[in-house]
Design a protein around this motif. Structure first.
Motif, PDB file in Angstrom:
ATOM      1  N   PHE A   1       0.795  -1.226   0.000  1.00 46.72           N
ATOM      2  CA  PHE A   1       0.000   0.000   0.000  1.00 46.72           C
ATOM      3  C   PHE A   1       0.830   1.280   0.000  1.00 46.72           C
ATOM      4  O   PHE A   1       0.385   2.300  -0.545  1.00 46.72           O
ATOM      5  CB  PHE A   1      -0.971  -0.001   1.178  1.00 46.72           C
ATOM      6  N   THR A   2       2.003   1.245   0.594  1.00 50.86           N
ATOM      7  CA  THR A   2       2.846   2.446   0.564  1.00 50.86           C
ATOM      8  C   THR A   2       3.137   2.856  -0.879  1.00 50.86           C
ATOM      9  O   THR A   2       3.168   4.045  -1.220  1.00 50.86           O
ATOM     10  CB  THR A   2       4.164   2.203   1.325  1.00 50.86           C
TER      11      THR A   2
ATOM     12  N   PRO B   1       6.539   4.919  -9.539  1.00 46.83           N
ATOM     13  CA  PRO B   1       6.597   4.520 -10.953  1.00 46.83           C
ATOM     14  C   PRO B   1       5.565   3.439 -11.274  1.00 46.83           C
ATOM     15  O   PRO B   1       5.184   2.654 -10.405  1.00 46.83           O
ATOM     16  CB  PRO B   1       8.024   3.975 -11.107  1.00 46.83           C
ATOM     17  N   ASP B   2       5.124   3.411 -12.529  1.00 48.04           N
ATOM     18  CA  ASP B   2       4.121   2.424 -12.940  1.00 48.04           C
ATOM     19  C   ASP B   2       4.607   1.002 -12.704  1.00 48.04           C
ATOM     20  O   ASP B   2       3.829   0.138 -12.283  1.00 48.04           O
ATOM     21  CB  ASP B   2       3.776   2.619 -14.417  1.00 48.04           C
ATOM     22  N   GLY B   3       5.874   0.754 -12.970  1.00 50.27           N
ATOM     23  CA  GLY B   3       6.417  -0.591 -12.773  1.00 50.27           C
ATOM     24  C   GLY B   3       6.338  -1.028 -11.325  1.00 50.27           C
ATOM     25  O   GLY B   3       6.031  -2.193 -11.032  1.00 50.27           O
ATOM     26  N   ALA B   4       6.611  -0.096 -10.438  1.00 50.78           N
ATOM     27  CA  ALA B   4       6.538  -0.402  -9.013  1.00 50.78           C
ATOM     28  C   ALA B   4       5.098  -0.709  -8.610  1.00 50.78           C
ATOM     29  O   ALA B   4       4.843  -1.608  -7.789  1.00 50.78           O
ATOM     30  CB  ALA B   4       7.079   0.760  -8.192  1.00 50.78           C
ATOM     31  N   LYS B   5       4.147   0.018  -9.198  1.00 49.91           N
ATOM     32  CA  LYS B   5       2.744  -0.211  -8.855  1.00 49.91           C
ATOM     33  C   LYS B   5       2.256  -1.555  -9.384  1.00 49.91           C
ATOM     34  O   LYS B   5       1.475  -2.252  -8.727  1.00 49.91           O
ATOM     35  CB  LYS B   5       1.877   0.931  -9.385  1.00 49.91           C
ATOM     36  N   ILE B   6       2.715  -1.948 -10.560  1.00 52.72           N
ATOM     37  CA  ILE B   6       2.353  -3.266 -11.106  1.00 52.72           C
ATOM     38  C   ILE B   6       2.858  -4.365 -10.179  1.00 52.72           C
ATOM     39  O   ILE B   6       2.143  -5.317  -9.846  1.00 52.72           O
ATOM     40  CB  ILE B   6       2.909  -3.430 -12.525  1.00 52.72           C
ATOM     41  N   PHE B   7       4.113  -4.224  -9.760  1.00 55.78           N
ATOM     42  CA  PHE B   7       4.703  -5.209  -8.853  1.00 55.78           C
ATOM     43  C   PHE B   7       3.940  -5.245  -7.528  1.00 55.78           C
ATOM     44  O   PHE B   7       3.662  -6.324  -6.978  1.00 55.78           O
ATOM     45  CB  PHE B   7       6.180  -4.876  -8.598  1.00 55.78           C
ATOM     46  N   ALA B   8       3.580  -4.077  -6.997  1.00 54.19           N
ATOM     47  CA  ALA B   8       2.865  -4.013  -5.730  1.00 54.19           C
ATOM     48  C   ALA B   8       1.484  -4.651  -5.840  1.00 54.19           C
ATOM     49  O   ALA B   8       1.028  -5.332  -4.911  1.00 54.19           O
ATOM     50  CB  ALA B   8       2.741  -2.564  -5.264  1.00 54.19           C
TER      51      ALA B   8
END
Length: 207
Positions: A111-112, A120-127
């Motif tokens: 959630f952070t 970044p979008d990539g980080a959000k996909i991974f999250a």
């Protein structure tokens, strides 16, 4: 006791626990969007917590306690009749394990990132992928269970906040029916409903 909080932040878990325990707590709202961050009474929040994060609990003795899981355990231990955490033994460690899971795997691990507009979008996909795995784990655990560890505990209070954030992010709970039912049950619990209604009202007013 004073609780420094921000509406709908993870500090809501301590508000839930306080209501569950019948604790006398003075709630001090922190404007986390202000620069510098400031408490509603005009106090500079960084003077209270240099990290600028809620919650912070000031005890009756003047001690400042930070970190959500520590505050929740302190409050539960201060009011043992509430049953918010067992005094000792395997059942206590179960609640502590769930607090660790929620804090690291959900709060920080997913959630952070998902709630940060600049991530970044990539980080959000991974999250999102990581969150799906963790929600699947929770759903399997909660099948046939009312609460995480036998009875309502501080871990349930913390998890409810995370599930509220998931709803804010429009996470689809169709794959997690046991978890969705658990969330809906908690929403009707008096301590949870009171805390949620109060904080959501404050959140909307500040939007």
């Amino acid at each position: 006791m004073d609780l420094y909080f921000s509406p709908m932040a993870c500090s809501m878990a301590t508000r839930i626990a306080a209501y569950e325990a019948g604790a006398d707590v003075n709630f001090l709202k922190v404007d986390t969007k202000a620069r510098p961050k400031v408490v509603e009474d005009g106090t500079a929040f960084l003077a209270i917590n240099p990290m600028g994060q809620v919650p912070v609990l000031r005890t009756d003795d003047g001690e400042l306690i930070v970190e959500n899981a520590v505050i929740l355990q302190y409050l539960a231990d201060r009011f043992p009749a509430s049953g918010l955490i067992p005094a000792d033994g395997p059942q206590r460690r179960k609640v502590q394990s769930w607090l660790g899971f929620i804090g690291s795997e959900l709060h920080i691990g997913a959630f952070t990132v998902l709630l940060r507009p600049t991530a970044p979008d990539g980080a959000k996909i991974f999250a999102h992928e990581r969150l799906a795995e963790r929600l699947t784990h929770l759903d399997a655990h909660l099948k046939g269970r009312e609460f995480l560890a036998g009875r309502f505990s501080v871990a349930d209070a913390y998890l409810f906040v995370m599930l509220t954030w998931a709803r804010y992010l429009a996470i689809d709970f169709t794959p997690y029916p046991a978890l969705a039912a658990y969330r809906d049950r908690l929403q009707t619990r008096p301590s949870v409903a009171r805390a949620f209604d109060e904080e959501f009202t404050l959140f909307k007013a500040a939007a």
